[in-house]
Design a protein around this motif. Structure first.
Motif, short mmCIF file in Angstrom:
data_model
loop_
_atom_site.label_atom_id
_atom_site.label_comp_id
_atom_site.label_asym_id
_atom_site.label_seq_id
_atom_site.Cartn_x
_atom_site.Cartn_y
_atom_site.Cartn_z
N THR A 100 0.84 -1.19 0.00
CA THR A 100 0.00 0.00 0.00
C THR A 100 0.88 1.25 0.00
OG1 THR A 100 -1.71 -1.16 1.21
CG2 THR A 100 -1.79 1.24 1.25
N SER A 101 0.61 2.15 -0.92
CA SER A 101 1.36 3.40 -0.97
C SER A 101 0.59 4.43 -1.77
CB SER A 101 2.73 3.18 -1.62
OG SER A 101 3.39 4.41 -1.77
N THR A 102 0.24 5.51 -1.12
CA THR A 102 -0.40 6.60 -1.86
C THR A 102 0.63 7.40 -2.65
OG1 THR A 102 -0.21 8.05 0.05
CG2 THR A 102 -2.28 6.83 -0.21
N LEU A 103 1.91 7.07 -2.47
CA LEU A 103 2.99 7.76 -3.18
C LEU A 103 3.38 7.07 -4.48
CD1 LEU A 103 5.24 8.67 -0.12
CD2 LEU A 103 3.61 10.13 -1.33
N CYS A 104 2.67 6.01 -4.82
CA CYS A 104 2.88 5.34 -6.11
C CYS A 104 1.62 5.54 -6.93
CB CYS A 104 3.19 3.86 -5.93
SG CYS A 104 3.61 3.03 -7.47
N VAL A 105 1.70 6.40 -7.93
CA VAL A 105 0.53 6.79 -8.72
C VAL A 105 0.62 6.17 -10.11
CG1 VAL A 105 -0.74 8.74 -9.69
CG2 VAL A 105 0.33 8.93 -7.44
N ILE A 106 -0.48 5.57 -10.55
CA ILE A 106 -0.54 4.92 -11.86
C ILE A 106 -1.58 5.66 -12.70
CG2 ILE A 106 -0.99 2.77 -13.09
CD1 ILE A 106 -0.66 2.16 -9.58
N LEU A 107 -1.18 6.11 -13.87
CA LEU A 107 -2.09 6.77 -14.81
C LEU A 107 -2.16 5.90 -16.06
CD1 LEU A 107 -3.86 9.19 -15.56
CD2 LEU A 107 -1.82 10.27 -16.50
N THR A 108 -3.35 5.43 -16.37
CA THR A 108 -3.55 4.53 -17.50
C THR A 108 -4.49 5.17 -18.51
OG1 THR A 108 -3.34 2.67 -15.97
CG2 THR A 108 -4.23 2.19 -18.14
#
Length: 113
Positions: A100-108
């Motif tokens: 869990t990490s809100t600091l890893c953002v994925i944009l698809t």
């Protein structure tokens, strides 16, 4: 073209999109920004239920790994077009992370064919 932004989560896959019946989803771009303190592994899945057939009247849901990416701590990457070229989503596109990490953002980015 549609886009979906999610953060990395563990054990619970997050839905990116669901392909409409009789269409497939095509992921056209993935950008990942991992500003967490550790490397993150992300698994992009396709979850679908095949149509019933004579041999299998009640098929069960299938989960197929379409892509797995590991991103170093503090790095950003864009998955290249050649890697995404042959990926088709038959059902629901999901992503799950190793932590869990809100600091890893994925944009698809995606569309339907």
């Amino acid at each position: 073209m549609a886009s979906k932004r999610v953060t990395s989560v563990i054990t619970t896959a997050v839905t990116i999109f669901a392909a409409p019946e009789h269409q497939t989803g095509k992921i056209t771009a993935i950008n990942i920004d991992n500003q967490s303190a550790a490397a993150r592994t992300l698994i992009f899945q396709d979850v679908f239920t095949p149509d019933a057939s004579v041999g299998t009247p009640s098929p069960s849901a299938q989960t197929v790994v379409r892509l797995q990416v590991t991103i170093a701590a503090g790095q950003s990457i864009s998955v290249d077009r050649n890697t995404l070229e042959d990926i088709r989503i038959l059902g629901t596109a999901k992503v799950v992370g190793d932590a869990t990490s809100t600091l890893c953002v994925i944009l698809t980015n995606y569309h339907f064919e």
